[in-house]
Write an enzyme that holds these catalytic residues in place. Sequence first.
Site, PDB file in Angstrom:
ATOM      1  CG  HIS A 283      -2.184  -0.824   0.982  1.00  0.00           C
ATOM      2  ND1 HIS A 283      -3.393  -0.288   0.617  1.00  0.00           N
ATOM      3  CD2 HIS A 283      -2.389  -2.158   1.057  1.00  0.00           C
ATOM      4  CE1 HIS A 283      -4.294  -1.244   0.486  1.00  0.00           C
ATOM      5  NE2 HIS A 283      -3.706  -2.391   0.758  1.00  0.00           N
TER       6      HIS A 283
ATOM      7  CG  HIS B 278       4.205  -6.033   3.386  1.00  0.00           C
ATOM      8  ND1 HIS B 278       3.592  -5.549   4.518  1.00  0.00           N
ATOM      9  CD2 HIS B 278       3.284  -5.922   2.404  1.00  0.00           C
ATOM     10  CE1 HIS B 278       2.373  -5.147   4.234  1.00  0.00           C
ATOM     11  NE2 HIS B 278       2.159  -5.366   2.948  1.00  0.00           N
TER      12      HIS B 278
ATOM     13  CG  HIS C  80       0.577  -8.662   2.071  1.00  0.00           C
ATOM     14  ND1 HIS C  80       0.028  -7.493   1.587  1.00  0.00           N
ATOM     15  CD2 HIS C  80       0.204  -9.635   1.202  1.00  0.00           C
ATOM     16  CE1 HIS C  80      -0.643  -7.756   0.475  1.00  0.00           C
ATOM     17  NE2 HIS C  80      -0.565  -9.036   0.223  1.00  0.00           N
TER      18      HIS C  80
ATOM     19  CG  HIS D 243      -4.884  -7.184   6.756  1.00  0.00           C
ATOM     20  ND1 HIS D 243      -5.699  -6.089   6.568  1.00  0.00           N
ATOM     21  CD2 HIS D 243      -3.679  -6.843   6.229  1.00  0.00           C
ATOM     22  CE1 HIS D 243      -5.020  -5.130   5.957  1.00  0.00           C
ATOM     23  NE2 HIS D 243      -3.795  -5.580   5.736  1.00  0.00           N
TER      24      HIS D 243
END
Length: 634
Positions: free
Chosen positions: A135, A221, A249, A251
């Site tokens: 992100h 990640h 990464h 969740h």
Amino acid sequence: MSSNKGHESKKNPNDTMKILIATDIHLGFEYNKKRGQETDDSITTFEEILQYGIKYNVDFILLGGDLFHDAKPSQTVMIKCMELLRKYCLGNREIKIQFLSDPQIVFRHCAYKVVNYEDPNINISMPVFSIHGNHDDPSFGAVGSMDLLSVSGLVNYFGKSTDLTKLTIAPIVIKKGETHVALYGLSYMNDQRLSRLLKDFKLDMLRPMELEDCFNIFVIHQNRSPWSEHGYVPQGKLPEFINLVIWGHEHECRITPEHIPETTYYVSQPGSSIATSLCEGEAKPKHIGILNVNKRDFKLQSIKLQTVRPFIFDNLIIQDQDIPIQNNEPRSASVYNFVDSYIENELIPKASIQLSGHPKQPILPLLRLRIFYSSEDEIFDQNKLVQKYCDEVANPMDMIVFRKKRVVSKNAKTNLTDFGDEFEEMAQILCYEDEKDWNKTVQGGIKKHFSLEENRDKLTVLTVNGLNEALNRFVDAGDIDAFKDIVNHQIKKTIAHLETCEVDTVESICNEIKNFRNNRMQEEKEETTEIRKFFDNAKGRTQKGFEINANKDINISDEDEDRNTMPTTKGGRGRGHGRGRGKANTKASTISTTHLPAKKLGKKMDQNILENYMKSLDTTKKNKPTEIIIDDSD
């Protein structure tokens, strides 16, 4: 090495390094914009995390990527982040850890190549080390949000790769007393490309050989779950000298260290600090960890976050419920009354149990109820429930989703109802009806669809490879111009080809375009490489008034693997949402076949022929262009 072994009483506390670990904070994921909620959940929880750093007197904070939800966060979000870092990370507290690495190597991508607590111009009391995630990946800009925090001296930004053909990771070596910790960081990169590098042994992790008892931490990640063949990092294939992996990464919170079979290392997956998608993995309690390392032993203390918004995820299968039906009442009305009662008496009470009593915890809960129905008469209008619970639920508009209950044959290996919402949405996009027609990825389904003879000519100028690569860019990095760019690029290529051809009729133009497309399809690998180079060079384009320059040092190898699968950002993972995914400005994007504009065709073609050709395109409305809807609502 062990997670809990050793006699704690015999260990010197001056040799114990305390590290706060957290991942996927997603600053800027603002509920007050998306769902009309009253607070900025991400900022509130980030402050709680920093407060735990002070409370437990940690030596430093280690973040596993996606500190921000957007690659270009708003100025308001950036200011709030910097305010909190200044408030909790600056001060005169003594720093008890020593930095032993060469900063010119580990911070080679940073403007100031120095660890911040050794900078004489800044008083750091609690250092922060962080990689970037998908992100806050700066790949579509000259600088990213993490670069800004680095140049301000508030964050030590490491693990950024500048060469996509080979990865060489040098560790950050930190010492406290007799304990040495080596931090290896790998910021996010495309899963397929990373998979190829691992397969070709092009990942080198440098080891400080003079430190035999160094405790090695790898911060990564990437996708951990095998959502596609090359769209993840196998957790059992990392270097054996690693002691602990901090996995970002994903969740879903799995922060308790898990020993990976047939390896010597453990994996801790802290998960996200807030829910960025309404999926089952995100509904599990959110935690951060306090990692204590003493020489080669470690212990991780899990701390439950108190400011997280309550979130309840549940499934309801209509045919398994005993729903009373009143005389002359439609079945949909009976189902509505049952669901209304279920929300009020089951879900909301469960959400109230998650209230911690923290003064800054949001009160309105998130609810997600998936209703599996068997017949259309079980579906009801949700507007009444939206109006009823608009003041009691944070997300009344997307509180309920209907899913058609699948009928799976006895030989089927799995049932789609076991998967998250992303798989259900993909199934609907690809018109899934039977198990044998299911594809693992959206890209695979698109490729299969246009390979059918009846659909072959629905794409002429735009190729399937171009469409799939644009989809990758849209999903992985939130590049909302990817589809427009690839269409324009392939139009130009087709025009350039036609200018070299002797075509003098509408039919010959159409045939030559199809021949050009067929030739590119036969040379799939070469075309895929050319498309990727185009996108990488397109970094110099202007987006929203911000000039982005291409990184000329990055070369994509001709051997780079064809990307036929899409890395899924699963919400138990970031999906992040992900599991992985940049925020687009629109809820849905529509891609349709694009016709060649006559005004750009070569001089060798008569203008009357071109005008007739363009007029003929108007008559193709009966052959409606194929549309592919990519729903990013969840």
